[in-house]
Each structure stands twice: as C-alpha cells, then as structure tokens.
Motif scaffolding. Structure first.
Motif, short mmCIF file in Angstrom:
data_model
loop_
_atom_site.label_atom_id
_atom_site.label_comp_id
_atom_site.label_asym_id
_atom_site.label_seq_id
_atom_site.Cartn_x
_atom_site.Cartn_y
_atom_site.Cartn_z
N PRO A 98 0.81 -1.22 0.00
CA PRO A 98 0.00 0.00 0.00
C PRO A 98 0.85 1.28 0.00
O PRO A 98 1.88 1.35 0.68
N LYS A 99 0.37 2.26 -0.75
CA LYS A 99 1.07 3.55 -0.78
C LYS A 99 1.08 4.21 0.59
O LYS A 99 1.99 4.99 0.91
N CYS A 100 0.06 3.93 1.40
CA CYS A 100 -0.03 4.60 2.70
C CYS A 100 0.87 3.96 3.75
O CYS A 100 0.90 4.41 4.90
N CYS A 101 1.61 2.90 3.37
CA CYS A 101 2.62 2.34 4.27
C CYS A 101 3.90 3.15 4.07
O CYS A 101 4.79 2.77 3.30
N THR A 102 3.98 4.30 4.75
CA THR A 102 5.04 5.28 4.49
C THR A 102 6.12 5.30 5.56
O THR A 102 7.03 6.12 5.50
N ARG A 103 6.03 4.39 6.54
CA ARG A 103 6.97 4.43 7.68
C ARG A 103 7.94 3.27 7.65
O ARG A 103 8.36 2.77 8.67
N TRP A 111 0.25 -0.29 10.71
CA TRP A 111 -1.16 0.08 10.71
C TRP A 111 -1.95 -0.80 11.70
O TRP A 111 -2.82 -0.31 12.43
N ALA A 129 -1.85 2.24 14.46
CA ALA A 129 -2.61 3.29 13.81
C ALA A 129 -4.07 2.93 13.60
O ALA A 129 -4.76 3.58 12.83
N ARG A 146 -7.88 -2.08 9.68
CA ARG A 146 -7.15 -1.21 8.76
C ARG A 146 -5.87 -1.88 8.26
O ARG A 146 -5.58 -1.88 7.08
N PHE A 157 -6.39 -4.02 3.33
CA PHE A 157 -6.09 -3.38 2.05
C PHE A 157 -6.36 -4.33 0.88
O PHE A 157 -6.40 -5.55 1.04
N THR A 189 5.04 -3.16 -5.92
CA THR A 189 4.91 -1.81 -5.39
C THR A 189 3.78 -1.12 -6.14
O THR A 189 3.75 -1.11 -7.37
N ARG A 190 2.85 -0.58 -5.40
CA ARG A 190 1.70 0.07 -6.04
C ARG A 190 2.11 1.43 -6.58
O ARG A 190 2.86 2.15 -5.96
#
Length: 267
Positions: free
Chosen positions: A98-103, A147, A151, A158, A162, A266-267
């Motif tokens: 997921p793109k929102c896995c930024t950490r 997540w 989070a 959450r 995904f 990788t998305r």
C-alpha cells in the motif's frame, strides 16, 4: 472434490474440477448447490479465488506457538476481526504494497487454513459444527503491521484490509476429503525459503469450536469464510524482522489442499 473457480478462454466465469495442463472439467450448478461434473473440459485462462466470500471472519493468536513467539498469553476466547471482501485475491495474483505504508517496511505474511461455510448456520453446537462446512482452502492473511498495531485505535481491520490482503486458493477442497481439519501440515515459503512450518493440530480453538463460537446469535451465510489463525514464523516476530518487498514470491502450502502462490508489487 477439488473445485476451482476460473475464467475460460472467453472470459466467462466457471466452476471446474480435475484441473491439470491448463484445463478443467466443467461443473454444472452453483458452488453451494452441489455442482455436478459434466464430462466436458474447458481452457483455464485465469484462476480466481475459489469462493467469493459473503463475509470474512478472521481469528488472531490461534496457534499456541505463534502466541508464544509474539509474547502474548493464550487467549481465553477466540480473537475475532474481519476483512473486507475487497481484500480477496486469487492464485497468482498480486499483493500490492500500500502507498499509505510510508513508515518503512511493514507488510507481513500469515499462512492460514480457511473454512468455507456451505449452509446457513446460527447457534450451532460444536459437535455438529463441521456439518456446516462446504470445504477448505488456503489463505494468506497479509498484514501491514504498523497500521495494525499503532494506527488502528486497537482495531486490526485497517492493517489487514487493504486490496490484495486476502489471497485464497488454489482450490476449494470439499469437506469429505478433509475429515479432520486438525491434522494438516501448513507452511509458508518466501522466495523458496521455508518461513512457517507447523500443523493445524497446534490450534488453540479448533475449527468446530470456532464455527460454534462465531455462530452464537450470529448468522453465518453460505460463503462465509473463516481464517483460522497462523502458526509461528511470521516476519515481524523474527530477529531481525523480515517483511515483504517488491518482487517477492510468497507461497502457502496446506496438506491436502495445495499451494497458493502470489507475488508482491509496489503500487
């Protein structure tokens, strides 16, 4: 019977059995209506998840050794969460990071035996619970750990919901071919290397008890999917931790069911 769901060479959705060499025998009837072999074969253009679930229930911390590797105590009751049906992916499908896995890296694998309910169940006694099972398939409970743990406000949906986070397959094996779901070998291979290897005998709450528990005052519709937990060896519990990366191939193998293989992008 090992039942597959697939697209034929005209891109029509079909049910089949006896899958080999790129073709399968067509089955007549719906998955929950007792499909009947026709004697005709069709080209398998693409394998789909063997069931389109009505709902997806998941059980956390259901293998003794997995609970120990995480440092958690053994639960008194099944730990229940759910995944959206949009998380389902088929055999050979992609698992997008997921793109929102930024950490930093966090996407993990979990081999699981998945139970498919075949008829409406509610308030089912444990001794009769397996009578409601249509069959079994392999699942990979893909999990974004940061997540999931940090989070989601204490909720896991959450981090586990995904798109592509619930691969299923390669086939649905009918219950008559798996008389004892607590006696199956289960393992995960990451790029050919064994990560998880155990037996469903290590479950804290066996399949029959899970079905009985989940059906208490709750209707389980035909097509309800139950992911029954994962054995030890998951990535986050390793030292150092090991997470999925672009280009990885991940395979889940369950005795009597087969191998579910997917690849990471990788998305």
């Amino acid at each position: 019977m090992k039942i597959i769901r697939f697209l034929d060479d005209s891109r029509n959705e079909r049910l089949g059995a006896g899958y080999r060499d790129g073709s399968a025998e067509l089955l007549d009837g719906g998955l929950f209506d007792g499909p009947v072999p026709t004697g005709r074969r069709a080209v398998v253009d693409a394998l789909l998840a063997p069931v389109a679930p009505a709902n997806i229930f998941c059980i956390g911390l259901n293998y003794r050794e997995h609970a120990r590797e995480t440092g958690a105590g053994l639960p008194r009751h099944p730990v229940v969460f759910m995944k959206p049906t949009t998380a389902v992916a088929g055999p050979g499908g992609a698992i997008p990071l997921p793109k929102c896995c930024t950490r930093g890296p966090e996407v993990d694998f979990e081999a699981e035996l998945a139970v498919v309910i075949g008829r409406t169940a509610k308030d089912v006694a444990e001794e009769h619970a397996l009578d409601y099972v249509l069959g079994y398939t392999a699942a990979n409970d893909i999990s974004a750990r940061k997540w999931q743990k940090h989070a989601g406000g204490g909720q896991w949906v959450r981090g586990k919901g995904f798109d592509g986070f619930c691969p299923l397959g390669p086939a649905l094996v009918t219950a008559d071919e798996i008389p004892d779901p607590q006696a199956l070998g289960i393992r995960t291979l990451l790029n050919g290397r064994v990560m998880q290897e155990s037996s469903t005998a290590d479950m804290i709450f066996p399949v029959a008890r899970l079905i009985s528990f989940l059906s208490q005052d709750t209707t389980l519709l035909p097509g309800t999917l139950i992911l029954t937990g994962t054995p030890p060896g998951v990535g986050f519990a390793r030292k150092p931790p090991l997470f999925l990366a672009d280009g990885d191939q991940i395979a889940i193998e369950i005795e009597g069911i087969g191998q579910l293989k997917n690849f990471v992008i990788t998305r």
